[in-house]
Design a protein around this motif. Structure first.
Motif, mmCIF file in Angstrom:
data_model
loop_
_atom_site.group_PDB
_atom_site.id
_atom_site.type_symbol
_atom_site.label_atom_id
_atom_site.label_comp_id
_atom_site.label_asym_id
_atom_site.label_seq_id
_atom_site.Cartn_x
_atom_site.Cartn_y
_atom_site.Cartn_z
ATOM 1 N N THR A 26 38.236 67.760 28.053
ATOM 2 C CA THR A 26 38.524 66.341 27.942
ATOM 3 C C THR A 26 39.971 66.145 27.539
ATOM 4 O OG1 THR A 26 36.247 65.888 27.292
ATOM 5 C CG2 THR A 26 37.882 64.202 26.785
ATOM 6 N N GLU A 27 40.674 65.314 28.286
ATOM 7 C CA GLU A 27 42.079 65.053 27.989
ATOM 8 C C GLU A 27 42.186 64.296 26.674
ATOM 9 O OE1 GLU A 27 45.964 62.955 30.097
ATOM 10 O OE2 GLU A 27 43.995 62.878 31.051
ATOM 11 N N ALA A 28 42.987 64.842 25.768
ATOM 12 C CA ALA A 28 43.154 64.220 24.458
ATOM 13 C C ALA A 28 44.141 63.054 24.550
ATOM 14 C CB ALA A 28 43.656 65.241 23.447
ATOM 15 N N ASP A 29 44.051 62.131 23.571
ATOM 16 C CA ASP A 29 44.970 60.995 23.543
ATOM 17 C C ASP A 29 46.405 61.463 23.293
ATOM 18 O OD1 ASP A 29 42.952 59.176 24.005
ATOM 19 O OD2 ASP A 29 42.538 58.869 21.882
ATOM 20 N N SER A 30 46.541 62.447 22.392
ATOM 21 C CA SER A 30 47.860 62.974 22.080
ATOM 22 C C SER A 30 48.150 64.134 23.025
ATOM 23 C CB SER A 30 47.909 63.456 20.616
ATOM 24 O OG SER A 30 49.161 64.015 20.321
ATOM 25 N N LYS A 31 48.900 63.858 24.099
ATOM 26 C CA LYS A 31 49.047 64.855 25.156
ATOM 27 C C LYS A 31 50.501 65.041 25.581
ATOM 28 C CE LYS A 31 47.940 61.469 28.797
ATOM 29 N NZ LYS A 31 47.773 60.304 27.938
ATOM 30 N N LEU A 32 51.428 64.852 24.657
ATOM 31 C CA LEU A 32 52.826 64.985 25.020
ATOM 32 C C LEU A 32 53.149 66.386 25.519
ATOM 33 C CD1 LEU A 32 54.536 62.984 22.118
ATOM 34 C CD2 LEU A 32 54.070 62.238 24.460
ATOM 35 N N ASP A 33 52.481 67.402 24.977
ATOM 36 C CA ASP A 33 52.759 68.772 25.384
ATOM 37 C C ASP A 33 51.778 69.284 26.432
ATOM 38 O OD1 ASP A 33 50.642 68.685 23.649
ATOM 39 O OD2 ASP A 33 51.159 70.530 22.590
ATOM 40 N N LEU A 34 50.838 68.435 26.866
ATOM 41 C CA LEU A 34 49.846 68.843 27.852
ATOM 42 C C LEU A 34 49.956 67.994 29.111
ATOM 43 C CD1 LEU A 34 46.593 69.374 25.735
ATOM 44 C CD2 LEU A 34 48.247 71.082 26.479
ATOM 45 N N ILE B 158 21.589 63.652 17.364
ATOM 46 C CA ILE B 158 22.222 64.966 17.297
ATOM 47 C C ILE B 158 23.492 64.885 18.132
ATOM 48 C CG2 ILE B 158 21.975 67.422 17.822
ATOM 49 C CD1 ILE B 158 18.878 66.875 17.784
ATOM 50 N N GLY B 159 24.602 65.344 17.589
ATOM 51 C CA GLY B 159 25.851 65.252 18.341
ATOM 52 C C GLY B 159 26.910 66.182 17.814
ATOM 53 N N PRO B 160 28.079 66.165 18.465
ATOM 54 C CA PRO B 160 29.187 67.035 18.032
ATOM 55 C C PRO B 160 29.824 66.542 16.748
ATOM 56 C CG PRO B 160 29.866 65.656 19.860
ATOM 57 C CD PRO B 160 28.395 65.415 19.675
ATOM 58 N N ARG B 161 30.532 67.436 16.102
ATOM 59 C CA ARG B 161 31.188 67.105 14.849
ATOM 60 C C ARG B 161 32.420 66.233 15.087
ATOM 61 N NH1 ARG B 161 29.234 70.486 10.837
ATOM 62 N NH2 ARG B 161 28.173 72.381 11.575
ATOM 63 N N HIS B 162 32.948 65.673 13.985
ATOM 64 C CA HIS B 162 34.201 64.916 14.055
ATOM 65 C C HIS B 162 35.309 65.811 14.591
ATOM 66 C CE1 HIS B 162 33.207 61.067 12.215
ATOM 67 N NE2 HIS B 162 32.486 61.702 11.308
ATOM 68 N N GLY B 163 36.200 65.232 15.388
ATOM 69 C CA GLY B 163 37.290 66.001 15.982
ATOM 70 C C GLY B 163 36.993 66.486 17.375
ATOM 71 N N ASN B 164 35.720 66.426 17.778
ATOM 72 C CA ASN B 164 35.368 66.817 19.136
ATOM 73 C C ASN B 164 35.862 65.757 20.114
ATOM 74 O OD1 ASN B 164 33.406 66.600 21.540
ATOM 75 N ND2 ASN B 164 33.012 68.651 20.757
ATOM 76 N N TYR C 38 28.461 72.273 16.759
ATOM 77 C CA TYR C 38 29.600 72.493 17.643
ATOM 78 C C TYR C 38 29.210 72.602 19.115
ATOM 79 C CZ TYR C 38 33.157 73.257 14.024
ATOM 80 O OH TYR C 38 34.051 73.083 12.999
ATOM 81 N N LEU C 39 28.166 73.369 19.398
ATOM 82 C CA LEU C 39 27.912 73.748 20.787
ATOM 83 C C LEU C 39 26.806 72.927 21.433
ATOM 84 C CD1 LEU C 39 28.150 77.629 20.442
ATOM 85 C CD2 LEU C 39 29.929 76.008 21.120
#
Length: 300
Positions: free
Chosen positions: A149-157, A194-200, A224-225
């Motif tokens: 998933t493309e992150a919001d902060s993607k200046l280097d990606l 049930i879901g992923p943790r914060h930061g996912n 996580y998984l």
């Protein structure tokens, strides 16, 4: 000093043949050209490499001491040229990919198989990791590219869209929501989710879209998984909000997958690259294979 590879090859040939004419035949050059190359090398090194007599050519002590070093240097250069040619033509090489466990298990294997059949000399390394680790591995240069998933902060990606997934609810067939013809996000408000943790990145995409609708979801279990989430659903610990990428896995365990409406929320699956690094020829070919297969990925 301006020593050339042609000069070194001429020196090796003359030392091996003990004769300028035979060395010239070996190199497919004229005798005068070989003689000139050796003279140039001697001038560049400031050393006499051969003693020349009317009918005798003999390597000097300096020449004899330099010969094994020159042979190794030329062999190393030849090896570099050969390896670069193999890399360019995909006769050898390596491709390193990071992907979330679901993408690694259900999307990439068939493409890896296709690529390895076409280029058997190339090794494909697949790193199946948690979703949030994918962009981090790309940033650190641990992999050539990632699927995630493309992150919001993607200046280097840099990112290239491959497909999109809708968010769905995964549940047991005996769950009360499995009987509803249509699910809304409000229906999940009081459910043990049930879901992923914060930061996912997937969770961030979902929570951001729901926040715009004034909806907040709480997770009773955070892991996580995706495989763990599906297993917890199958065990009756709750329902999971996931993406349609898990549909095949969920169906295999006899679980129900329902799309949630009002609104239907999607997340994008992209190829992630480091914006400041070039891809190797092997990585470029694998990337191009995935890009050409966007329709197949969308159907999956």
């Amino acid at each position: 000093m301006n020593v050339s590879l042609r000069q070194l090859r001429a020196f090796i040939a003359v030392a091996s043949e003990g004769h300028f004419t035979r060395a010239a035949d070996k190199l497919n050059l004229s005798q005068s050209s070989v003689s000139a190359l050796v003279h140039e090398l001697e001038a560049n090194l400031g050393l006499r490499l051969f003693d020349r007599h009317t009918r005798l050519l003999q390597i000097t002590q300096a020449g004899a001491e330099l010969l094994p070093l020159v042979k190794k240097a030329v062999d190393d250069i030849d090896s570099v040229i050969e390896n670069s040619s193999e890399l360019r033509t995909l006769g050898r090489g390596r491709v390193s990919i990071a992907a979330s466990s679901v993408q690694a298990a259900l999307m990439l294997p068939r493409f890896i198989r296709q690529f390895c059949i076409e280029y058997p000399g190339v090794k494909v390394e697949l790193h199946d990791v948690a979703e949030h680790e994918v962009p981090q591995m790309v940033r650190m240069g641990e992999v050539d590219f990632g699927i995630g998933t493309e992150a919001d902060s993607k200046l280097d990606l840099a990112a290239h869209l491959l497909s999109s997934d809708a968010f769905v609810v995964v549940m047991r067939p005996d769950h009360a929501l499995a009987r509803k013809r249509e699910l809304r996000w409000q229906d999940l408000a009081d459910m043990p989710l049930i879901g992923p943790r914060h930061g996912n990145p997937i969770r961030e995409r979902l929570d951001s879209a729901l926040q715009a609708e004034g909806i907040t979801l709480s997770r009773l279990h955070e892991v996580y998984l995706p495989l763990t989430m599906v297993g917890m659903v199958e065990a009756g610990l709750g329902i999971a909000v996931m993406s349609t990428a898990v549909s095949r896995l969920a169906a295999g365990l006899g679980l129900v997958v329902k799309t949630v409406t009002n609104p239907v929320i999607q997340r994008e699956v992209s190829l992630l690259f480091h914006a400041g690094r070039s891809l190797s020829p092997t990585a470029q070919h694998f990337r191009d294979l995935l890009i050409r297969s966007k329709q197949v990925l969308a159907e999956q």
